[in-house]
Enzyme design. Structure first.
Site, PDB file in Angstrom:
ATOM      1  CB  CYS A  62      -0.974  -0.030   1.184  1.00 58.06           C
ATOM      2  SG  CYS A  62      -2.372   1.104   1.006  1.00 58.06           S
ATOM      3  CG  HIS A  86      -3.688  -3.765   2.913  1.00 58.37           C
ATOM      4  ND1 HIS A  86      -2.750  -3.301   3.817  1.00 58.37           N
ATOM      5  CD2 HIS A  86      -4.266  -2.655   2.389  1.00 58.37           C
ATOM      6  CE1 HIS A  86      -2.772  -1.981   3.849  1.00 58.37           C
ATOM      7  NE2 HIS A  86      -3.687  -1.565   2.990  1.00 58.37           N
ATOM      8  CD  GLU A  98      -1.261  -6.656   4.980  1.00 56.12           C
ATOM      9  OE1 GLU A  98      -1.524  -5.496   5.321  1.00 56.12           O
ATOM     10  OE2 GLU A  98      -0.649  -6.942   3.921  1.00 56.12           O
TER      11      GLU A  98
END
Length: 534
Positions: free
Chosen positions: A342, A469, A471
């Protein structure tokens, strides 16, 4: 639909999230379709953008019960099947003023969905003072009494303790908290959080929930749980180590980057390496710190330079951004594996524009609206206004534009990926050609080709940036490809992994044989990660 509400007592941070996810894991291993909801009582107008160091004033909406029912039915797996069980984690601690409206909402909710479809797991602390070494039950008694006074009665009391719960203590909790001994579960400290699902399963949590909620549980051997045990056992015998410098501005509180840390852990475990995260305060990398606090400056750079890889996660605000750019510049020039997520990707674009394209004032309009080279600009989904309300949120599709992309190979040579976004500023598409002429490639874009989603740098071991993102979709047995690539590169295994068709060696796969570190001959190779092209 079956609802399992997880509440916490005595202290915050007691492990409700781990308990909730562990319950979901063991139920999923039984063949059930499970979803999860996290309710955080710290809510304000724009809760998504306040600092992790802060708490804010809450408010509650009347529609929470209807919202829970609606969200619980949203399919979360690839087969698009509606979930059968929803595990709800209620943040905070019973008794906090912030969580009172939510407790009342669920008090009403339990009658709306009927008793046979709702149960409450209460996580409580059993302190053990060092002076006596005795396990104390009074805090749990008080917490359960307060919960009952608010209209919720726990079906399972999960006791967090440093050592195994003594039988006499278990019986005492049973007597004074008005539950059967089988409803008192010991969750003592273990070497790895991945052992918690096995701990709960061993104490009969699945069979209790099956009876209590009348759920269909498969009796066949559970292959997923066997693989899970193999994975958790591996975490105790890791010998090789890999270090990643996490360059951010909330490094005093590691939970600020909880999802990022877990994604790194998943990837490190998949390649049989012990993870060491070196937290680097990005502001300490800046020249101004050298003048004001030289010790902190040199310590920060020592951490960065000694790491095997560099990660710059997402974030908001101008503080520390120049330090992040310095870290990115160092990683690029020193050929050190790098992943930017990001804001981390956006700053990688700024760094390259300044130091390679010669645009010395290149910046994001978030930090310098007057820049003559606005390489990152505001591209909101809706009308400009408060940042949280105009962010590009949720799952979006990214199309790979080239066949030789490293990240595309890591995703299983997929033509596209669906990943979750949370941002407002994006790379200026009008300047794309200037970067690609110098080997800075935008290999992934959105469906319309207007938004730059993935960057890669030629002639570098691993220099990757993603606007989304990754994750958020990483899982213990299915690590996120961008993070897996970073760990592989940092461990010196990336090229070998790519040459083998993105397959881990037999030694690194999770086996069906729980008592062995070597897999069956039938599954000598497990492809990680796998992704389906729908």
């Amino acid at each position: 639909m079956k609802y399992i509400l997880v509440t916490g007592g005595v202290i915050s941070g007691i492990g409700k999230g781990i308990i909730a996810s562990s319950v979901g894991t063991i139920l999923k291993s039984c063949g059930l379709h499970v979803t999860a909801i996290k309710i955080d009582p710290y809510i304000n107008i724009d809760a998504g953008t306040f600092s992790p160091y802060e708490h804010v004033v809450p408010h509650i909406t009347d529609a929470i019960q209807e919202w829970v029912v609606k969200q619980a039915r949203v399919p979360v797996e690839d087969d698009d099947v509606e979930p059968q069980v929803c595990v709800i984690e209620l943040g905070g601690t019973v008794g906090d003023i912030e969580s009172m409206p939510f407790i009342e909402a669920f008090r009403q909710f339990q009658f709306k969905v009927k008793r046979e479809n709702f149960c409450n797991i209460h996580v409580s602390l059993i302190p053990q003072p060092s002076a006596t070494g005795e396990q104390k039950t009074k805090p749990t008694q008080s917490s359960v009494r307060e919960l009952r006074g608010l209209g919720l009665s726990p079906d399972l009391i999960m006791c967090r303790c440093s050592t195994v719960l003594e039988n006499s203590v278990k019986e005492k909790i049973s007597m004074f908290c008005h539950v059967e001994p089988e409803q008192v579960i010991c969750v003592h400290d273990v070497s790895s959080i991945y052992k918690v699902p096995l701990l709960l399963e061993k104490q009969g949590v699945v069979s209790y929930l099956s009876r209590r909620l009348n759920m269909p549980i498969e009796t066949r051997p559970r292959k997923m749980l066997t693989k899970w045990k193999e994975m958790s056992d591996r975490s105790d015998r890791l010998l090789e180590q890999c270090s990643i410098a996490l360059v951010g501005k909330y490094t005093k509180f590691s939970d600020s980057y909880a999802s990022v840390i877990k994604a790194l852990e998943h990837s490190a475990l998949a390649i049989s390496h012990k993870l060491e995260v070196k937290y680097v305060d990005s502001a300490h990398l800046e020249p101004s710190t050298l003048q004001e606090e030289p010790v902190k400056y040199h310590e920060a750079w020592q951490k960065l330079c000694s790491a095997d890889g560099v990660l710059v996660p997402g974030g908001f605000g101008v503080r520390g951004t120049e330090g992040k750019i310095h870290a990115i510049s160092w990683a690029r020039n020193q050929k050190k594996p790098f992943l930017g997520v990001c804001l981390g990707m956006q700053l990688a674009v700024c760094e390259f524009a300044r130091n390679t394209l010669g645009w010395t004032d290149a910046n994001s309009t978030e930090f310098d609206p007057e820049s003559k080279h606005p390489v990152v600009i505001d591209m909101p989904e809706h009308n400009p206004g408060q940042m949280g309300g105009t962010m590009r949120l949720g799952k979006r599709r990214t199309i790979f534009k080239t066949n030789n992309s490293v990240l595309r190979k890591l995703y299983g040579d997929a033509e596209y990926v669906d990943e979750r976004h949370r941002h407002r500023f994006e790379v200026n598409p009008e300047l794309k050609s200037h970067f690609e002429e110098k080997g800075f490639r935008f290999v992934g874009q959105d469906v319309e080709g207007e938004r730059m989603e993935v960057i890669e740098l030629d002639d570098h071991p691993y220099f990757v940036g993603v606007q989304y993102h990754p994750e958020f979709t990483s899982r213990p047995m299915k690590p996120s490809p961008p993070y897996l690539g970073l760990l592989l590169a940092a461990a010196g295994k990336l090229q070998s992994y790519l040459q083998k068709g993105c397959r881990l060696s037999p030694r690194d796969t999770y086996s069906d044989q729980s008592g062995s570190s070597s897999p069956d001959s039938e599954i000598s190779e497990l492809k990680l990660p796998s992704i389906s092209n729908e």
